[in-house]
Design a protein around this motif. Structure first.
Motif, PDB file in Angstrom:
ATOM      1  N   ARG A   4      -7.628  -4.461  -5.221  1.00 55.50           N
ATOM      2  CA  ARG A   4      -7.958  -3.308  -4.433  1.00 55.50           C
ATOM      3  C   ARG A   4      -8.223  -2.056  -5.279  1.00 55.50           C
ATOM      4  O   ARG A   4      -7.728  -1.562  -6.373  1.00 55.50           O
ATOM      5  CB  ARG A   4      -6.683  -2.818  -3.655  1.00 55.50           C
TER       6      ARG A   4
ATOM      7  N   TYR B 181      -8.940   1.908  -4.960  1.00 60.05           N
ATOM      8  CA  TYR B 181      -8.759   3.225  -4.409  1.00 60.05           C
ATOM      9  C   TYR B 181      -9.593   4.532  -4.607  1.00 60.05           C
ATOM     10  O   TYR B 181      -9.993   4.605  -5.833  1.00 60.05           O
ATOM     11  CB  TYR B 181      -7.255   3.723  -4.339  1.00 60.05           C
TER      12      TYR B 181
ATOM     13  N   THR C 243      -9.249  -1.203 -10.395  1.00 58.11           N
ATOM     14  CA  THR C 243      -8.278  -1.906  -9.415  1.00 58.11           C
ATOM     15  C   THR C 243      -7.038  -2.260  -9.705  1.00 58.11           C
ATOM     16  O   THR C 243      -6.675  -2.089 -11.003  1.00 58.11           O
ATOM     17  CB  THR C 243      -9.334  -3.365  -9.286  1.00 58.11           C
TER      18      THR C 243
ATOM     19  N   HIS D  30     -10.133   2.841   0.720  1.00 59.82           N
ATOM     20  CA  HIS D  30      -9.813   1.586  -0.202  1.00 59.82           C
ATOM     21  C   HIS D  30     -10.980   0.535  -0.075  1.00 59.82           C
ATOM     22  O   HIS D  30     -11.320   0.646   0.976  1.00 59.82           O
ATOM     23  CB  HIS D  30      -8.461   1.086  -0.478  1.00 59.82           C
ATOM     24  N   TYR D  31     -10.910  -0.378  -0.998  1.00 65.49           N
ATOM     25  CA  TYR D  31     -11.860  -1.481  -0.951  1.00 65.49           C
ATOM     26  C   TYR D  31     -11.180  -2.626  -1.667  1.00 65.49           C
ATOM     27  O   TYR D  31     -10.515  -2.346  -2.716  1.00 65.49           O
ATOM     28  CB  TYR D  31     -13.184  -1.303  -1.320  1.00 65.49           C
ATOM     29  N   ASP D  32     -11.032  -3.673  -0.856  1.00 67.69           N
ATOM     30  CA  ASP D  32     -10.602  -4.897  -1.321  1.00 67.69           C
ATOM     31  C   ASP D  32     -11.861  -5.851  -1.898  1.00 67.69           C
ATOM     32  O   ASP D  32     -12.502  -6.244  -1.028  1.00 67.69           O
ATOM     33  CB  ASP D  32      -9.630  -5.765  -0.480  1.00 67.69           C
TER      34      ASP D  32
ATOM     35  N   LYS E 296      -0.343   2.566  -7.679  1.00 67.42           N
ATOM     36  CA  LYS E 296      -1.452   3.509  -6.923  1.00 67.42           C
ATOM     37  C   LYS E 296      -0.879   4.833  -6.927  1.00 67.42           C
ATOM     38  O   LYS E 296      -1.520   5.848  -7.125  1.00 67.42           O
ATOM     39  CB  LYS E 296      -1.152   3.033  -5.151  1.00 67.42           C
TER      40      LYS E 296
ATOM     41  N   PHE F 175      -4.422  -8.835  -2.986  1.00 70.79           N
ATOM     42  CA  PHE F 175      -5.882  -8.118  -3.033  1.00 70.79           C
ATOM     43  C   PHE F 175      -5.977  -7.467  -4.518  1.00 70.79           C
ATOM     44  O   PHE F 175      -5.343  -6.695  -5.080  1.00 70.79           O
ATOM     45  CB  PHE F 175      -6.027  -7.169  -2.062  1.00 70.79           C
TER      46      PHE F 175
ATOM     47  N   ASP G 146       0.928  -1.282   0.002  1.00 69.11           N
ATOM     48  CA  ASP G 146      -0.180  -0.023  -0.195  1.00 69.11           C
ATOM     49  C   ASP G 146       0.949   1.225   0.096  1.00 69.11           C
ATOM     50  O   ASP G 146       0.634   2.069  -0.781  1.00 69.11           O
ATOM     51  CB  ASP G 146      -1.071  -0.234   1.282  1.00 69.11           C
TER      52      ASP G 146
ATOM     53  N   GLY H 188     -11.104  -9.778   0.246  1.00 71.67           N
ATOM     54  CA  GLY H 188     -10.990  -8.770   1.074  1.00 71.67           C
ATOM     55  C   GLY H 188     -11.827  -8.959   2.482  1.00 71.67           C
ATOM     56  O   GLY H 188     -12.355 -10.269   2.545  1.00 71.67           O
TER      57      GLY H 188
ATOM     58  N   SER I 145     -16.693  -1.243   2.671  1.00 74.12           N
ATOM     59  CA  SER I 145     -15.948   0.082   2.700  1.00 74.12           C
ATOM     60  C   SER I 145     -17.016   1.053   2.262  1.00 74.12           C
ATOM     61  O   SER I 145     -17.623   0.974   1.296  1.00 74.12           O
ATOM     62  CB  SER I 145     -14.897   0.042   1.538  1.00 74.12           C
TER      63      SER I 145
END
Length: 276
Positions: free
Chosen positions: A97, A99, A84, A110-112, A66, A95, A60, A137, A141
């Motif tokens: 993910r 953002y 993702t 964020h969300y997985d 990212k 993951f 992360d 996840g 979120s």
């Protein structure tokens, strides 16, 4: 407020995919603030074997993907649901993910992806086993923003109504769904599922999708990126092709819909809980 969804035909070349996104952002016109932009699932890498995601995975704190997407949010002054990207997890997996960045490139949350696509489909790929590469996840979120509460889901999650009810109970007003729905399943299930989730939650649903053939035709996605109103109406849709789908949404409409049909107050079932 303005929302814009980018429909992509992403491939296995990260730089080419990023170049396309930059070119599209250059074309995106908006004088409104805030402006919420949603990219599809796997926007920077798609169409090959899922294990290729591992080569681009970072933590992360230091993920180059990212950082690149956060920089785009700042450069273009947009709130960005960044599709993702792979983020390192345990057991040699990642993951999937998504953002949410603000217009200064800061991470709001964020969300997985909770539900992994381990299914058999009658298409060129035949068997999908996301769990070979991805970890599910562990959290729901719903993110506070200056324009409302944004719930986050990804693609296959759309089939699981409990997740969406949980997001509504946590205050969601807008639900975003980066996706890469297969053509076979999307042709029959995509729109009915999106409309059902919007009606049940009385939220706006913003679904940004992959479209077309990927990896020389071995993967084919359905497209049909769309904005669904909390009344279940298809407010805007792009069936085919790549590019932007933009619409204006008014969160003030939620109040009347929720007051007139108070499904949260009427529901006699216990709130859903995420299994551990």
């Amino acid at each position: 407020m303005q929302v814009s969804l980018l429909q992509c035909q992403s491939g296995r070349d990260v730089e080419e995919n990023l170049k396309f996104i930059r070119e599209q952002l250059d074309l995106l016109e908006s004088s409104e603030r805030p402006h919420l932009v949603v990219l599809p699932e796997c926007c920077l890498l798609f169409g090959g074997h899922e294990r290729q995601q591992l080569a681009y995975a970072g933590n992360d704190a230091d993920s180059e993907l990212k950082q690149t997407l956060a920089a785009l949010a700042k450069q273009y002054g947009i709130y960005l649901v960044a599709g993702t990207i792979p983020i390192l997890a345990d057991e040699g997996r990642v993951f999937s993910r998504s953002y949410l960045f603000d217009d200064n490139g800061e991470t709001l949350g964020h969300y997985d992806k909770l539900h992994l696509f381990d299914v058999d489909v009658d298409d060129g790929t035949k068997s999908y086993r996301e769990s070979d590469t991805f970890c599910p996840g562990e959290a729901i979120s719903v993110i506070d923003t200056p324009f409302g509460k944004v719930g986050m889901a990804i693609c296959y999650d759309i089939r699981f109504a409990d997740l969406f009810r949980a997001m509504r109970l946590q205050g969601a007003e807008i639900i975003v769904l980066p996706a890469a729905f297969t053509r076979v399943t999307g042709r029959v299930h995509w729109l009915p599922l999106l409309q059902a989730r919007a009606i049940e939650t009385q939220c706006f649903v913003l679904a940004a999708a992959q479209w077309g053939e990927h990896n020389q035709g071995r993967r084919e996605t359905w497209g049909h990126s769309c904005v669904i109103s909390p009344w279940g109406e298809v407010q805007a849709i792009q069936p085919e092709g790549c590019g932007w789908l933009s619409a204006e949404i008014d969160l003030a409409t939620l109040e009347g819909i929720r007051r007139n049909i108070p499904v949260v107050a009427h529901n006699r079932f216990e709130p859903p809980k995420l299994k551990r």
